[in-house]
Design an enzyme around this catalytic site. Structure first.
Site, PDB file in Angstrom:
ATOM      1  N   HIS A 131       0.973  -0.984   0.030  1.00 52.89           N
ATOM      2  CA  HIS A 131       0.156  -0.016   0.092  1.00 52.89           C
ATOM      3  C   HIS A 131       0.793   1.342   0.037  1.00 52.89           C
ATOM      4  O   HIS A 131       1.903   1.070   0.730  1.00 52.89           O
ATOM      5  CB  HIS A 131      -1.029  -0.229   1.314  1.00 52.89           C
ATOM      6  N   ASP A 173      -7.884  -5.179   0.191  1.00 56.17           N
ATOM      7  CA  ASP A 173      -8.567  -6.201  -1.004  1.00 56.17           C
ATOM      8  C   ASP A 173      -8.167  -7.638  -0.944  1.00 56.17           C
ATOM      9  O   ASP A 173      -8.586  -8.443  -1.605  1.00 56.17           O
ATOM     10  CB  ASP A 173      -7.610  -5.742  -2.190  1.00 56.17           C
TER      11      ASP A 173
HETATM   12  N1  ACO Z   1       3.693  -7.613  -4.646  1.00 59.83           N
HETATM   13  C1  ACO Z   1       5.429  -7.504  -4.900  1.00 59.83           C
HETATM   14  N2  ACO Z   1       6.285  -6.430  -4.765  1.00 59.83           N
HETATM   15  C2  ACO Z   1       5.610  -5.265  -4.572  1.00 59.83           C
HETATM   16  C3  ACO Z   1       4.221  -5.307  -4.363  1.00 59.83           C
HETATM   17  C4  ACO Z   1       3.637  -6.370  -4.390  1.00 59.83           C
HETATM   18  N3  ACO Z   1       2.078  -6.496  -4.385  1.00 59.83           N
HETATM   19  N4  ACO Z   1       3.958  -3.859  -3.910  1.00 59.83           N
HETATM   20  C5  ACO Z   1       5.200  -3.244  -3.624  1.00 59.83           C
HETATM   21  N5  ACO Z   1       6.150  -4.053  -4.147  1.00 59.83           N
HETATM   22  C6  ACO Z   1       7.648  -3.722  -4.043  1.00 59.83           C
HETATM   23  C7  ACO Z   1       7.911  -2.982  -5.475  1.00 59.83           C
HETATM   24  O1  ACO Z   1       8.517  -4.075  -6.552  1.00 59.83           O
HETATM   25  C8  ACO Z   1       9.276  -2.140  -4.927  1.00 59.83           C
HETATM   26  O2  ACO Z   1      10.337  -2.919  -4.855  1.00 59.83           O
HETATM   27  P1  ACO Z   1      11.782  -2.342  -5.235  1.00 59.83           P
HETATM   28  O3  ACO Z   1      12.022  -1.061  -4.362  1.00 59.83           O
HETATM   29  O4  ACO Z   1      12.726  -3.162  -4.821  1.00 59.83           O
HETATM   30  O5  ACO Z   1      11.773  -1.848  -6.571  1.00 59.83           O
HETATM   31  C9  ACO Z   1       8.600  -1.692  -3.598  1.00 59.83           C
HETATM   32  O6  ACO Z   1       7.996  -2.671  -3.224  1.00 59.83           O
HETATM   33  C10 ACO Z   1       7.853  -0.341  -3.526  1.00 59.83           C
HETATM   34  O7  ACO Z   1       6.976  -0.454  -4.521  1.00 59.83           O
HETATM   35  P2  ACO Z   1       6.155   0.701  -5.294  1.00 59.83           P
HETATM   36  O8  ACO Z   1       5.420   0.240  -6.304  1.00 59.83           O
HETATM   37  O9  ACO Z   1       7.186   1.765  -5.291  1.00 59.83           O
HETATM   38  O10 ACO Z   1       5.235   1.186  -3.994  1.00 59.83           O
HETATM   39  P3  ACO Z   1       3.844   2.146  -4.099  1.00 59.83           P
HETATM   40  O11 ACO Z   1       3.708   2.804  -2.782  1.00 59.83           O
HETATM   41  O12 ACO Z   1       4.040   2.933  -5.228  1.00 59.83           O
HETATM   42  O13 ACO Z   1       3.009   0.941  -4.500  1.00 59.83           O
HETATM   43  C11 ACO Z   1       0.912  -0.321  -4.435  1.00 59.83           C
HETATM   44  C12 ACO Z   1       1.585   0.699  -3.811  1.00 59.83           C
HETATM   45  C13 ACO Z   1       0.647   0.335  -6.007  1.00 59.83           C
HETATM   46  C14 ACO Z   1      -0.458  -0.397  -3.837  1.00 59.83           C
HETATM   47  C15 ACO Z   1       1.447  -1.562  -4.570  1.00 59.83           C
HETATM   48  O14 ACO Z   1       1.980  -2.196  -3.427  1.00 59.83           O
HETATM   49  C16 ACO Z   1       0.985  -2.572  -5.652  1.00 59.83           C
HETATM   50  O15 ACO Z   1       0.830  -2.734  -6.733  1.00 59.83           O
HETATM   51  N6  ACO Z   1       0.213  -3.505  -4.952  1.00 59.83           N
HETATM   52  C17 ACO Z   1      -0.431  -4.463  -5.457  1.00 59.83           C
HETATM   53  C18 ACO Z   1      -1.922  -4.061  -5.923  1.00 59.83           C
HETATM   54  C19 ACO Z   1      -2.964  -3.789  -4.722  1.00 59.83           C
HETATM   55  O16 ACO Z   1      -3.036  -4.739  -4.153  1.00 59.83           O
HETATM   56  N7  ACO Z   1      -3.431  -2.674  -4.844  1.00 59.83           N
HETATM   57  C20 ACO Z   1      -4.537  -2.261  -3.784  1.00 59.83           C
HETATM   58  C21 ACO Z   1      -4.199  -1.083  -2.988  1.00 59.83           C
HETATM   59  S1  ACO Z   1      -5.363  -0.830  -1.743  1.00 59.83           S
HETATM   60  C22 ACO Z   1      -6.806  -0.194  -2.125  1.00 59.83           C
HETATM   61  O17 ACO Z   1      -6.721   0.455  -3.277  1.00 59.83           O
HETATM   62  C23 ACO Z   1      -7.852  -0.541  -1.623  1.00 59.83           C
END
Ligand code: ACO
Length: 427
Positions: free
Chosen positions: A303, A361
């Site tokens: 998140h 979720d």
């Molecule tokens: N699975 C694996 N790795 C992940 C995930 C994940 N779900 N989420 C983040 N990471 C990793 C990224 O690869 C990154 O790694 P790195 O630093 O080695 O490159 C690091 O964690 C940071 O990730 P970012 O994408 O920069 O974090 P951000 O805050 O932008 O992402 C997000 C938030 C988009 C929700 C992300 O965690 C994601 O894509 N999750 C899966 C989708 C999801 O469940 N969305 C629901 C959100 S809650 C809602 O809307 C109610």
């Protein structure tokens, strides 16, 4: 004189006022920076930018705290009804008994749609995604309710908020009924908000949906858990659309469009597809390896704000168990995969180091499926519940004397001015 941060650019110093909120990080006020120093701040994704001042919802992502108007999500989910939470978000305080009766009555008596509105649904292809129908149908409300589109009139703003909260379940149920080829079911005034929605979704002319208190309570909780979440992507979209003075129905349609994306509200659908694809507990290690190899993400994990367990996920997990017990699916293989996947991920350095925890979720998809909803409806239910958050934030924006048209700036890296070349002279 308050505290300032000092910014030095060349031989000049600029003072940026440091403003304290009630909780959360202080902010540096950069509103005059461009006028004074001729520079912009650069923050794609708004990771360090507060776009507005708000009194509605507070999230402490490090501690895993979510408060609506100061009340914790755990207490609201345990003790409140969804309509009580709606009143709280819209008006700032919990209603007393008389106010609640009035509010419930107002919402109940706005649930019907104009009869002509039904033609919108039948105009879509029958295989249309219900979110596509929602985006179109909610935008179309502005073509029907002209008497509540003057955004400068507080009374009209209030009526539009009530209409949206009241009519969303009717629109969502119709989008669903149309997609499965069943006749529309009209709202009823003698049942609760959640029960009314379940009836409209699951009754058929030959058989009424049988009320089930466990499922009704679960629906109520799911709505409460999704009601608001401060300045997330869809809420910011609603505020930005509203900042131009667009009518509230159009603004909420914009929010729905944004919510649809898999990084936001579409994640519950994706999370369930992922659990389905994994299929059994023995395939989890192979799946986790794929995540680490960056082939895909673990949906329902991570998140932007929570770097701890999402407090909504805790309530959602319990609700999931209640529903599966009730429908006799407590051996659901997907729940087994989810529980094991969560256990493994919470102990794996890849997820621990990146502070990736289950979000709301992760368990909502399994719960909604057990309640009888197809995957395509998951984000629709999220939109239904989030409507109150969107419209409360939109209303707050209009009550803010500092309201301004939202207009971000950019760091331009494209070509500089050049001469136009006629097509036959181009290489
Ligand atoms: N699975 C694996 N790795 C992940 C995930 C994940 N779900 N989420 C983040 N990471 C990793 C990224 O690869 C990154 O790694 P790195 O630093 O080695 O490159 C690091 O964690 C940071 O990730 P970012 O994408 O920069 O974090 P951000 O805050 O932008 O992402 C997000 C938030 C988009 C929700 C992300 O965690 C994601 O894509 N999750 C899966 C989708 C999801 O469940 N969305 C629901 C959100 S809650 C809602 O809307 C109610």
């Amino acid at each position: 004189m308050g505290e300032h941060a000092r910014l030095t650019l060349g031989d000049k110093d600029y003072e940026l006022p440091r403003i304290k909120g009630a909780a959360g990080p202080d902010v540096l006020d950069v509103r005059k920076l461009y006028a004074d120093a001729d520079v912009f701040t650069f923050d794609p994704g708004f990771t360090s930018t507060a776009s507005c001042e708000s009194k509605i919802t507070f999230v402490d992502g490090d501690k895993g705290i979510l408060l609506h108007r100061g009340y914790s999500i755990e207490q609201l989910a345990e003790n409140s009804s969804f309509l009580e939470v709606c009143y709280l978000l819209l008006n700032g305080e919990l209603p007393n008994a008389a106010d609640f009766v009035d509010f419930e009555r107002t919402i109940t008596y706005h649930t019907m749609l104009h009869a002509q509105f039904d033609r919108f649904f039948t105009g879509f292809r029958s295989d249309a995604h219900p979110m596509a129908i929602m985006t179109g149908a909610v935008g179309a409300l502005s073509a029907f309710y002209h008497d509540s589109t003057n955004v400068d009139d507080p009374e009209q703003r209030k009526i539009s908020a009530h209409r949206l909260i009241a009519k969303m379940p009717t629109i969502a149920a119709r989008a669903y009924k149309y997609s499965i080829g069943q006749p529309f079911v009209s709202p009823r005034n003698d049942v609760t908000y959640a029960e009314n929605f379940l009836r409209m979704a699951f009754s058929v002319p030959a058989e009424d949906w049988k009320p089930n208190p466990v499922l009704t309570r679960a629906m109520e909780r799911i709505f409460i858990l999704h009601a608001d979440h401060e300045q997330n992507a869809s809420t910011s979209t609603v505020r930005l659309a509203g900042s131009s003075g667009a009518n509230p129905f159009a603004c909420i349609a914009a929010g729905i469009a944004c919510l649809w994306g898999p990084a936001h509200g579409g994640a519950n659908e994706e999370a369930l597809m992922m659990l389905n694809e994994i299929g059994s507990v023995d395939r989890i290690p192979e799946f986790i390896q794929g995540v680490k190899d960056r082939k895909y993400r673990l949906m329902g994990f991570g998140h932007r704000v929570y770097k701890n367990y999402d407090p909504r996920a805790t309530v959602m997990q319990k609700t999931c168990h209640d529903v599966l017990d009730e429908v006799g699916d407590s051996d659901d293989p997907m729940l087994k995969v989810a529980l094991e996947l969560e256990k493994i991920a919470l102990n794996d350095p890849y997820f621990v180091e990146r502070k990736l925890f289950p979000n709301v979720d992760f368990y909502s998809g399994i719960t909604l499926k057990a309640m009888g909803f197809p995957m395509t409806m998951f984000t629709v239910l999220f939109a239904l519940a989030r409507t109150v958050g969107w419209i409360s934030q939109w209303k707050e924006m209009f009550e803010d004397p500092q309201r301004k048209l939202g207009r971000p700036r950019q760091l331009y890296t494209g070509p500089l001015q050049r001469e136009y070349t006629p097509i036959d002279a181009r290489g």
